[in-house]
Design a protein around this motif. Sequence first.
Motif, PDB file in Angstrom:
ATOM      1  N   UNK A  59     -10.857   3.436  -0.645  1.00 59.52           N
ATOM      2  CA  UNK A  59     -10.902   4.794  -0.091  1.00 59.52           C
ATOM      3  C   UNK A  59      -9.479   5.301   0.155  1.00 59.52           C
ATOM      4  N   UNK A  60      -9.124   6.391  -0.536  1.00 59.65           N
ATOM      5  CA  UNK A  60      -7.768   6.924  -0.371  1.00 59.65           C
ATOM      6  C   UNK A  60      -7.550   7.487   1.037  1.00 59.65           C
ATOM      7  N   UNK A  61      -8.633   7.788   1.752  1.00 60.38           N
ATOM      8  CA  UNK A  61      -8.494   8.341   3.104  1.00 60.38           C
ATOM      9  C   UNK A  61      -8.034   7.286   4.108  1.00 60.38           C
ATOM     10  N   UNK A  62      -8.260   6.011   3.810  1.00 60.61           N
ATOM     11  CA  UNK A  62      -7.828   4.945   4.719  1.00 60.61           C
ATOM     12  C   UNK A  62      -6.563   4.246   4.227  1.00 60.61           C
ATOM     13  N   UNK A  63      -5.933   4.778   3.193  1.00 56.64           N
ATOM     14  CA  UNK A  63      -4.772   4.116   2.621  1.00 56.64           C
ATOM     15  C   UNK A  63      -3.608   4.032   3.608  1.00 56.64           C
ATOM     16  N   UNK A  64      -3.434   5.043   4.420  1.00 55.53           N
ATOM     17  CA  UNK A  64      -2.312   5.035   5.364  1.00 55.53           C
ATOM     18  C   UNK A  64      -2.436   3.918   6.397  1.00 55.53           C
ATOM     19  N   UNK A  74       4.716   5.363   4.451  1.00 59.39           N
ATOM     20  CA  UNK A  74       5.367   5.985   5.608  1.00 59.39           C
ATOM     21  C   UNK A  74       4.425   6.911   6.370  1.00 59.39           C
ATOM     22  N   UNK A  75       3.142   6.552   6.386  1.00 53.25           N
ATOM     23  CA  UNK A  75       2.169   7.347   7.130  1.00 53.25           C
ATOM     24  C   UNK A  75       1.687   8.587   6.425  1.00 53.25           C
ATOM     25  N   UNK A  76       2.144   8.852   5.205  1.00 54.41           N
ATOM     26  CA  UNK A  76       1.726  10.043   4.469  1.00 54.41           C
ATOM     27  C   UNK A  76       0.382   9.794   3.788  1.00 54.41           C
ATOM     28  N   UNK A  77      -0.507  10.741   3.889  1.00 57.89           N
ATOM     29  CA  UNK A  77      -1.804  10.636   3.231  1.00 57.89           C
ATOM     30  C   UNK A  77      -1.649  10.864   1.730  1.00 57.89           C
ATOM     31  N   UNK A 125      -5.677   8.532 -10.109  1.00 55.28           N
ATOM     32  CA  UNK A 125      -4.277   8.954 -10.049  1.00 55.28           C
ATOM     33  C   UNK A 125      -4.079   9.599  -8.692  1.00 55.28           C
ATOM     34  N   UNK A 126      -3.192   9.030  -7.876  1.00 54.53           N
ATOM     35  CA  UNK A 126      -3.013   9.468  -6.494  1.00 54.53           C
ATOM     36  C   UNK A 126      -1.648  10.126  -6.322  1.00 54.53           C
ATOM     37  N   UNK A 127      -1.629  11.138  -5.459  1.00 53.83           N
ATOM     38  CA  UNK A 127      -0.379  11.848  -5.163  1.00 53.83           C
ATOM     39  C   UNK A 127      -0.167  11.852  -3.659  1.00 53.83           C
ATOM     40  N   UNK A 128       1.029  11.476  -3.223  1.00 51.70           N
ATOM     41  CA  UNK A 128       1.340  11.493  -1.805  1.00 51.70           C
ATOM     42  C   UNK A 128       1.591  12.903  -1.313  1.00 51.70           C
ATOM     43  N   UNK A 129       1.082  13.212  -0.130  1.00 54.74           N
ATOM     44  CA  UNK A 129       1.271  14.529   0.467  1.00 54.74           C
ATOM     45  C   UNK A 129       2.396  14.473   1.493  1.00 54.74           C
ATOM     46  N   UNK A 130       3.256  15.474   1.468  1.00 56.27           N
ATOM     47  CA  UNK A 130       4.371  15.581   2.416  1.00 56.27           C
ATOM     48  C   UNK A 130       5.304  14.367   2.343  1.00 56.27           C
ATOM     49  N   UNK A 141       6.764  11.320  -8.088  1.00 57.38           N
ATOM     50  CA  UNK A 141       6.205   9.977  -8.150  1.00 57.38           C
ATOM     51  C   UNK A 141       4.730  10.003  -7.781  1.00 57.38           C
ATOM     52  N   UNK A 142       3.903   9.393  -8.639  1.00 60.42           N
ATOM     53  CA  UNK A 142       2.467   9.280  -8.411  1.00 60.42           C
ATOM     54  C   UNK A 142       2.100   7.795  -8.364  1.00 60.42           C
ATOM     55  N   UNK A 143       0.837   7.525  -8.086  1.00 59.47           N
ATOM     56  CA  UNK A 143       0.332   6.154  -8.024  1.00 59.47           C
ATOM     57  C   UNK A 143      -0.862   6.032  -8.956  1.00 59.47           C
ATOM     58  N   UNK A 144      -0.777   5.109  -9.910  1.00 56.98           N
ATOM     59  CA  UNK A 144      -1.912   4.782 -10.768  1.00 56.98           C
ATOM     60  C   UNK A 144      -2.645   3.603 -10.146  1.00 56.98           C
ATOM     61  N   UNK A 145      -3.962   3.732  -9.994  1.00 54.79           N
ATOM     62  CA  UNK A 145      -4.740   2.687  -9.324  1.00 54.79           C
ATOM     63  C   UNK A 145      -6.036   2.430 -10.086  1.00 54.79           C
TER      64      UNK A 145
END
Length: 697
Positions: free
Chosen positions: A534-539, A546-549, A568-573, A579-583
């Motif tokens: 779950x990308x919502x619990x990644x932080x 660094x705490x960014x969702x 494909x995930x993208x960090x917010x703020x 830079x993206x994340x492939x998972x």
Amino acid sequence: MDSGEEQDVPDSQGRKKRYHRHTPRQIQELESMFKICPHPDEKQRMQLSRDLGLEPRQIKFWFQNRRTQMKAQQERSDNCLLRAENDKIRCENIAMREALKNVICPSCGGPPATDDTYFDEHKLRLENARLKEELDRVSSLASKYLGRPIPQLPPVQPVSISSLDLSVGGYSNPGISPSLDLDLLCRSSSSAYPYAFPAAVSEIEKPLMVELATNAMEEVIRLVQTDEPLWVKSGDGKDILQLDTYDRMFQRPGQQLKFPDIRIEASRDSAIVFMSTITLLDMFMDANKWVELFPTIVSKARTIEVLASGMAGSRSGSLVLMYEEIQVLSPVVPTREFCFLRYCQQIDQGMWALADVSVEYPQDGQLASSSRSRRLPSGCLIEEMPNGYSKITWVEHNEIEEKNPIHMLFRDLITSGMAFGAHRWVTTLQRMCERFACLTAAGLPSRDLGVAPSPDGKRSMMKLAQRMVSNFCANVGASNGHKWTTLSGSNDVGVRVTLHKSTDAGQPNGVVLSAATSIWLPISAESVFSFFKDERTRTQWDVLSNGNTVQEVAHISNGSHPGNCISLLRGLNSGQNTMLILQECCTDASGSVVVYSPIDLPAINIVMSGEDPSYIPILPSGFTILPDGRSAGGQGASSSSNPMGGSSGSLVTVAFQILMSSLPSAKLNLESVMTVNNLISTTVQQIKAALNCSDII
């Protein structure tokens, strides 16, 4: 070890033929006679035949094989001694030449006369010529005895001291063990096999191997098709092999009593998989495709020799000698290595059988694993079904002698058969067949989240993710190509680190530091997998975010289970919009894997355009989640909603790969070790805190 009693084995025409294995007493008597007389005459062979209960022909062949072995071993020993002597002379000559450069004439204070230098070089040439003649003579003798030419030895490379500074000096840190061994051998990313495989199987050994494979095929077919009393159902529906019945059926009385320290593992399972029978056989008989099909189980494999190619298009009659190393995805569990024959045969219309059986080959080779593993007749029966499906019934039957005790964390998983049993092979095969089907499908399912790649772009992303998972699995286990060093840690496993030089295409060039640890959590494997996925619990666990969702911007399903997907995930703020994340997330009834890697925007654009992603550098990290093997109220059955079944807890391995330097001569300092140790430790603490398991040590 097999007993020496005779048994009647029916051949393909139904006739009885005698099959015999020498007993330890017979071998001891033969070895004693060989020491006295390596070339017994007919009278002596007849006497041995009467004393040992063997046919004279068997005595004759045993002595022939033994003489061949002794000659080959002697020639190899001579070659090693000659090479060592050559190296010694070479080093002495180099030292002498270096010393001569600093010699000063006592009369004039100048350098020595050039005549002396020429004289020394002339002596070196004569000595090298003599050594070459000696080498040619030994190679000629070895060629004569072994029946094939011996290749010339490669030129000896000068031994260089590793440029990695791996000492910790006098620095003391309470977080790192003072006895830490940082003498990490910097291996290549293409790690070597445990021993040098011979160029070819001898003509004497081929008929023996064919007979061994044929007998194994007959046994595998009976193991697959026979139920009670050979197999009985356990309370959770698993097939349990009755060893007493097995010994009587295959006429091996007392086999299990001879070696009480040896453990027999036997299991059987079946499933329907979405792949044609011919495609399955092609992937099973090809060592490279075998690794590609089972990246989470097979860490490495190699075809030593193709003994029979079989019928074109069906693989029927194919016989290959293979090597494989299988693993559990944790540096704690030793791998198992097998040198075995794999035989494929069509036994009916639309039905094929595959049989594996270990061979003691090469004769003087010792596998590098810490456990002695021997594959008893094992394999599978594959039935062709409509619409590209196949039904596969899998039998695993292994003889294991652990040299070291099983780590207590993984003891239940291994002894229950979940780690290396048929169920793991079958469920992994089901998942991988679905993944290959998605890869080759004309229209791939995806979720439009703002990035909508073309069908070619989706395939390119799936290929890149597949390489990412394969790289992760190859570097997280206890393969003999790794040398894990344990740091101090908060649990009994500790943080383990290893180094390797990354030189393969598609990986960052330089020195890569891998670190991993394994922990037990009192939470089901399915719940832990959902937490990581779950990308919502990644932080809550990703210390590098660094705490960014993060936000999922692309999603590709690669199986019927919703947990099997590529994101494909993208960090917010985060301030790093480039830079993206492939998972990729993989789950089946045997366990789960969550693997991810940072990837920059230009590389993603290449992938999305459908271009070949083979040269895009990735350095994956991630998690493996396994059931702990303990029964939870006896409810071990799995379902589509709970693929892990009932388990009282889970085994989680956390692994990171970090590019230390793009230079192969980079030095490993204690600061780097402390950094990765803190990274792993902090991640474990955050996982336990998020799952309310902080009190677990």
